[in-house]
Write a protein that holds these residues in place. Structure first.
Motif, PDB file in Angstrom:
ATOM      1  N   ASP A  31     -14.531  18.727  -2.940  1.00 32.05           N
ATOM      2  CA  ASP A  31     -15.939  18.477  -2.680  1.00 32.05           C
ATOM      3  C   ASP A  31     -16.224  17.062  -2.189  1.00 32.05           C
ATOM      4  O   ASP A  31     -17.382  16.704  -1.954  1.00 32.05           O
ATOM      5  N   ASN A  32     -15.176  16.228  -2.053  1.00 32.87           N
ATOM      6  CA  ASN A  32     -15.300  14.829  -1.612  1.00 32.87           C
ATOM      7  C   ASN A  32     -16.143  13.974  -2.556  1.00 32.87           C
ATOM      8  O   ASN A  32     -16.506  12.839  -2.213  1.00 32.87           O
ATOM      9  N   ARG A  33     -16.428  14.461  -3.740  1.00 26.84           N
ATOM     10  CA  ARG A  33     -17.233  13.701  -4.694  1.00 26.84           C
ATOM     11  C   ARG A  33     -16.379  12.943  -5.697  1.00 26.84           C
ATOM     12  O   ARG A  33     -16.883  12.080  -6.421  1.00 26.84           O
ATOM     13  N   HIS A  34     -15.101  13.270  -5.751  1.00 22.21           N
ATOM     14  CA  HIS A  34     -14.217  12.644  -6.724  1.00 22.21           C
ATOM     15  C   HIS A  34     -12.898  12.236  -6.059  1.00 22.21           C
ATOM     16  O   HIS A  34     -12.505  12.810  -5.045  1.00 22.21           O
TER      17      HIS A  34
ATOM     18  N   VAL B 124       0.855  -1.182   0.000  1.00 18.10           N
ATOM     19  CA  VAL B 124       0.000   0.000   0.000  1.00 18.10           C
ATOM     20  C   VAL B 124       0.895   1.239   0.000  1.00 18.10           C
ATOM     21  O   VAL B 124       1.659   1.459   0.936  1.00 18.10           O
ATOM     22  N   ASN B 125       0.782   2.048  -1.047  1.00 12.77           N
ATOM     23  CA  ASN B 125       1.673   3.193  -1.220  1.00 12.77           C
ATOM     24  C   ASN B 125       1.072   4.522  -0.780  1.00 12.77           C
ATOM     25  O   ASN B 125       1.815   5.486  -0.563  1.00 12.77           O
ATOM     26  N   THR B 126      -0.243   4.597  -0.659  1.00 15.31           N
ATOM     27  CA  THR B 126      -0.878   5.874  -0.360  1.00 15.31           C
ATOM     28  C   THR B 126      -2.192   5.672   0.372  1.00 15.31           C
ATOM     29  O   THR B 126      -2.926   4.723   0.083  1.00 15.31           O
ATOM     30  N   VAL B 127      -2.472   6.534   1.346  1.00 13.11           N
ATOM     31  CA  VAL B 127      -3.771   6.582   2.015  1.00 13.11           C
ATOM     32  C   VAL B 127      -4.124   8.053   2.198  1.00 13.11           C
ATOM     33  O   VAL B 127      -3.251   8.890   2.433  1.00 13.11           O
ATOM     34  N   SER B 128      -5.411   8.366   2.084  1.00 13.91           N
ATOM     35  CA  SER B 128      -5.850   9.751   2.203  1.00 13.91           C
ATOM     36  C   SER B 128      -7.271   9.793   2.731  1.00 13.91           C
ATOM     37  O   SER B 128      -8.139   9.064   2.241  1.00 13.91           O
ATOM     38  N   PHE B 129      -7.512  10.639   3.743  1.00 12.80           N
ATOM     39  CA  PHE B 129      -8.850  10.824   4.293  1.00 12.80           C
ATOM     40  C   PHE B 129      -9.626  11.847   3.469  1.00 12.80           C
ATOM     41  O   PHE B 129      -9.044  12.772   2.888  1.00 12.80           O
ATOM     42  N   SER B 130     -10.944  11.699   3.443  1.00 12.14           N
ATOM     43  CA  SER B 130     -11.797  12.717   2.843  1.00 12.14           C
ATOM     44  C   SER B 130     -11.775  13.969   3.713  1.00 12.14           C
ATOM     45  O   SER B 130     -11.442  13.922   4.902  1.00 12.14           O
ATOM     46  N   HIS B 131     -12.130  15.089   3.139  1.00 10.77           N
ATOM     47  CA  HIS B 131     -12.084  16.366   3.844  1.00 10.77           C
ATOM     48  C   HIS B 131     -13.223  16.459   4.863  1.00 10.77           C
ATOM     49  O   HIS B 131     -14.230  15.765   4.769  1.00 10.77           O
ATOM     50  N   GLY B 132     -13.047  17.312   5.841  1.00 10.91           N
ATOM     51  CA  GLY B 132     -14.080  17.496   6.854  1.00 10.91           C
ATOM     52  C   GLY B 132     -13.956  16.470   7.957  1.00 10.91           C
ATOM     53  O   GLY B 132     -12.927  16.379   8.621  1.00 10.91           O
TER      54      GLY B 132
ATOM     55  N   ASN C 263      -8.762  25.676  -3.327  1.00 10.54           N
ATOM     56  CA  ASN C 263      -9.956  26.479  -3.543  1.00 10.54           C
ATOM     57  C   ASN C 263     -10.588  26.274  -4.910  1.00 10.54           C
ATOM     58  O   ASN C 263     -11.425  27.077  -5.338  1.00 10.54           O
ATOM     59  N   ASP C 264     -10.192  25.206  -5.596  1.00  9.05           N
ATOM     60  CA  ASP C 264     -10.745  24.940  -6.925  1.00  9.05           C
ATOM     61  C   ASP C 264     -10.965  23.442  -7.072  1.00  9.05           C
ATOM     62  O   ASP C 264     -10.004  22.680  -7.194  1.00  9.05           O
ATOM     63  N   PRO C 265     -12.226  22.966  -7.060  1.00  7.76           N
ATOM     64  CA  PRO C 265     -12.487  21.533  -7.118  1.00  7.76           C
ATOM     65  C   PRO C 265     -12.178  20.894  -8.464  1.00  7.76           C
ATOM     66  O   PRO C 265     -12.262  19.667  -8.595  1.00  7.76           O
TER      67      PRO C 265
END
Length: 305
Positions: free
Chosen positions: A111-114, A57-65, A173-175
């Motif tokens: 926006d956590n949608r993509h 596993v090379n990468t992990v990332s949490f959604s915003h908020g 600041n730009d989705p």
């Protein structure tokens, strides 16, 4: 672990996360006994093992908020989307496929949608989370989980690099806009609404990492030039003549192989990992490190992760 640098303090009363956070903010000296005592007392209070990848596993990332979701990328060429607060036996919510080689980075859009990803196949992929959950097909490899896992391919792909892409980062600041860093010695500026890159920065060595802070500043990690600070608005011109060079090269890391560089949430400090050296913490306005993180058995000789 010890922190050496300009300022020192000790936080014996706080927990692991609180102590390390406060030390990173203040350039402090964290006591190794504090960390050891907390680990012996039971480690982290809340933890969960996520099993689903077949390779490193090379990468992990949490959604915003609130961090409800987590995305992971692996040498198995897949991205897995996890619901963090789901039942412990719950497998990944979605499996994103499409990469032909190792996945090195995956991040959420603002926006956590993509989800945006890149890897060894020289390709960037853009996934739509909601579309995958509504129209994705059942993943045949996820049998036995408590709820069905869906499999989905990318909504869009972006090809412009000629070698492995190590990192992608969204503009805060730009989705729709993001920047990629590659082995081909280039950073490219992209807009998800267009297929071709919108700008380019060329370096003397491979760009191992890139991150954009909330103030429009970009920090890059380069295998030859070290760590540099750029202005996003002025650095990505359509030609080399129209592009502004770096605002600052951090003296301690100049001409060294820097494998990673990330801003803190406020965009005022940068943490860097360095090949054959220790991680370092910098203030944006100071070319010298605030502190250096060291430990007797720490080594960073073999990997960029």
């Amino acid at each position: 672990m010890s922190l050496t640098g300009k300022r020192f303090c000790s936080k014996p009363e706080t927990g692991i996360c609180e102590a390390l956070h406060e030390c990173s903010v203040s350039g402090a000296n964290a006591s190794r006994s504090v960390v050891r005592r907390k680990l012996r007392a039971g480690g982290f209070a809340h933890s969960r093992v996520l099993l689903g990848h077949w390779g490193c596993v090379n990468t992990v990332s949490f959604s915003h908020g609130a961090g409800r979701f987590l995305v992971s990328g692996s040498d198995d060429k897949r991205l897995l989307l996890w619901e963090v607060f789901a039942h412990p036996d719950r497998g990944p919510v979605t499996v994103f496929v499409g990469h032909m080689s190792n996945v090195f980075c995956a991040v959420f859009a603002a926006d956590n949608r993509h989800v945006l990803s890149c890897g060894n196949d020289e390709t960037i992929m853009w996934y739509d989370i909601e579309a995958a959950r509504s129209s994705g097909s059942p993943d045949p490899n996820a049998a036995g989980t408590r709820a069905p896992t869906l499999s989905a391919g990318p909504l869009s792909t972006f090809e412009g690099h000629s070698e492995a892409i190590y990192r992608v980062c969204m503009l805060p600041n730009d989705p729709a806009c993001f920047i990629s860093a590659s082995e081909d010695r280039r950073m490219l500026l992209w807009d998800t609404r267009a297929q071709d890159p919108q700008g380019c920065v060329r370096g003397s060595g491979a760009f191992n990492s890139v991150d954009v802070g909330p103030h429009g500043l970009l920090v890059s990690a380069n295998s030859r030039a070290g760590m540099q600070l750029w202005d996003v608005r002025r650095s990505f011109g359509s030609t080399p003549e129209s592009s502004q060079g770096p605002l600052r090269t951090f003296a301690t890391l100049g001409f060294r192989d820097v494998s990673g560089a990330l801003f803190d949430k406020a965009g005022d400090r940068i943490v860097a990992t360095v090949h054959k050296s220790s991680p370092m913490l910098f203030s944006v306005g100071d070319p010298e490190p605030v502190c250096v993180f060291t430990a007797p058995q720490y080594r960073n000789h073999c990997t960029m992760k």
